[in-house]
Design an enzyme around this catalytic site. Structure first.
Site, PDB file in Angstrom:
ATOM      1  CB  ALA A 129      -0.917   0.153   1.180  1.00  0.00           C
ATOM      2  N   PRO A 133      -4.989   8.998  -2.761  1.00  0.00           N
ATOM      3  CG  PRO A 133      -6.974   9.075  -1.741  1.00  0.00           C
ATOM      4  CD  PRO A 133      -5.529   8.635  -1.536  1.00  0.00           C
ATOM      5  N   GLY A 136       0.460   9.235  -6.592  1.00  0.00           N
ATOM      6  CA  GLY A 136       0.457   7.989  -7.526  1.00  0.00           C
ATOM      7  C   GLY A 136       1.793   8.022  -7.986  1.00  0.00           C
ATOM      8  CD  GLU A 247       5.160  -2.450  -8.912  1.00  0.00           C
ATOM      9  OE1 GLU A 247       3.891  -2.510  -9.096  1.00  0.00           O
ATOM     10  OE2 GLU A 247       5.728  -1.586  -8.317  1.00  0.00           O
ATOM     11  NE  ARG A 273     -15.101 -13.780 -40.944  1.00  0.00           N
ATOM     12  CZ  ARG A 273     -16.007 -13.567 -41.552  1.00  0.00           C
ATOM     13  NH1 ARG A 273     -16.188 -14.524 -42.528  1.00  0.00           N
ATOM     14  NH2 ARG A 273     -16.603 -12.694 -41.693  1.00  0.00           N
ATOM     15  CD  GLN A 284       0.728  -7.549 -49.961  1.00  0.00           C
ATOM     16  OE1 GLN A 284       0.344  -6.440 -50.010  1.00  0.00           O
ATOM     17  NE2 GLN A 284       1.393  -8.014 -50.923  1.00  0.00           N
ATOM     18  CD  GLN A 341      -9.834  -3.031 -36.987  1.00  0.00           C
ATOM     19  OE1 GLN A 341     -10.125  -2.507 -35.974  1.00  0.00           O
ATOM     20  NE2 GLN A 341     -10.484  -2.706 -38.240  1.00  0.00           N
ATOM     21  N   GLY A 345     -16.031  -8.299 -35.969  1.00  0.00           N
ATOM     22  CA  GLY A 345     -16.994  -8.304 -34.938  1.00  0.00           C
ATOM     23  C   GLY A 345     -16.832  -9.170 -33.905  1.00  0.00           C
ATOM     24  N   GLY A 369       4.003   2.796 -12.256  1.00  0.00           N
ATOM     25  CA  GLY A 369       4.706   3.954 -13.269  1.00  0.00           C
ATOM     26  C   GLY A 369       3.996   3.698 -14.419  1.00  0.00           C
TER      27      GLY A 369
END
Length: 388
Positions: A129, A133, A136, A247, A273, A284, A341, A345, A369
């Site tokens: 922690a 607020p 950051g 991290e 597809r 391409q 993309q 759909g 970060g």
């Protein structure tokens, strides 16, 4: 996807670990990953099983029940889990890298003996922690306070965006012990969730990484035993700054795992597809997407493995870790958008996991970060090297 260069950085134990994690993920994680996202559900029972497998003991020495300090092990574990559930990988990172590793590095023998064995076995869940607020990316701006009263410190303040915050048993908490000392007046404490005055205000609802709980925490005059001071008083800022290196390296593994899975979906879907009488892989523009993401993945994964294998806690790795995190975060988001993309759909539908992986990838662009902070830090270091 096969990577010839990175293979030279792995030994037989690393490869066996990858296979072990992959089998675990297929059996235990794949069946619940969609539910985790849909219901924002943390699978505590699976996390406990990860403890039984030794995964939650990554970066914890064997003498305390872990699997050792090999950073490449941690990268492999996180990468493989992220291919199916980046959210679960993020909670594992918060537990092992942010919660346990500071105790490994800065804890007293008594602290290590008390906290590391249950964390290695996932009998206790860890968190860190720091963010508030009003603080950051500007890590030195925290306002939570800790004042010494006899054999206790009294912690007051609040923390936000805390991964594992609502489920953690052990929270490494940073607070200001030197009110007028800036970054030189911050200390770290090991806080247990049952300490009077500690509370979880609320669990936060996120765009992605759902299933990895994020919370707002309150410290209302929490009495922390003086022996729970982690490291030296007023050296907390430098501890967390050093922790950023590990991290950023490990969180990059989550982006790499995401990008690998997205590339798998791009190639598989575009092969199956058909449009205008042929598979869309023959067009391409689709080939360019696959080639670009594949090339960037090859480079970032090789750099990830190189940085992880060469990491030395006694040396300065700010530049490598920041550069890696910058590139990996961008790759994850780019791969997510291009996968959506490519699937068209279907990519936009929750029936397919690519939209979830893209939402998850965006967190890496912000956490540990922001990308903007990575740019600022990298630019400063490059200017210093080039022109002084």
């Amino acid at each position: 996807m096969a990577f010839g260069i990175t293979g030279h950085l792995l030994n037989e134990e690393h490869e066996q670990l990858r296979l072990t994690v992959r089998k675990f993920v297929e059996k235990e994680v794949a069946p619940i990953s969609a539910r985790m996202d849909r219901e924002d559900y943390f699978p505590e029972e699976v996390f406990r099983k990860m403890g039984q497998m030794g995964f939650t003991g990554m970066l914890i020495p064997e003498e305390f029940g872990g699997i050792g300090m090999d950073l490449l092990n941690a990268v492999i574990i996180l990468e493989e889990i992220s291919k199916e559930s980046p959210a679960l990988a993020l909670s594992l990172l918060a537990h092992s890298v942010l919660g346990a590793y500071p105790i490994v590095k800065y804890g007293t023998q008594e602290q290590k003996e008390k906290y590391l064995p249950p964390m290695a076995e996932a009998r206790a869940i860890g968190a860190l922690a720091y963010t508030e607020p009003g603080a950051g990316s500007d890590a030195a701006a925290i306002s939570s306070t800790a004042r010494r009263e006899g054999d206790h410190y009294i912690l007051r303040g609040q923390k936000t965006f805390i991964t594992n915050g609502s489920i953690a048993d052990v929270i490494i908490t940073y607070a200001r012990t030197g009110p007028d000392m800036g970054r030189d007046g911050i200390s770290a404490f090991i806080v247990e969730k049952h300490f009077p005055g500690f509370s979880v205000s609320r669990k936060l609802d996120k765009m992605g990484m759902r299933g990895s709980p994020t919370a707002l925490l309150f410290y209302d005059d929490v009495r922390v035993p003086a022996e729970n001071l982690l490291g030296e008083e007023n050296r907390g800022f430098y501890m967390v700054a050093k922790g950023f290196e590990v991290e950023r390296i490990t969180i990059s593994a989550i982006s790499v795992g995401i990008a690998e899975r997205l590339l798998e979906w791009m190639t598989r879907y575009s092969s199956e597809r058909y449009a205008f009488g042929k598979p869309i892989r023959d067009f391409q523009l689709i080939q360019e997407k696959v080639a670009r993401i594949g090339a960037k993945l090859e480079v970032v994964k090789t750099y990830l493995y190189t940085v992880a294998s060469r990491y030395d806690p006694g040396k300065d790795h700010r530049k490598e870790s920041s550069a890696l995190k910058y590139m990996a975060a961008k790759l994850g988001v780019e791969a997510g958008l291009e996968a959506i993309q490519t699937l068209g759909g279907n990519g936009y539908m929750r029936e397919y996991p690519v939209e979830r992986l893209m939402r998850d990838a965006k967190l890496i662009d912000i956490g540990a970060g922001t990308t903007e902070i990575m740019v600022i830090q990298l630019a400063k270091m490059i200017y210093r090297e080039m022109v002084g």
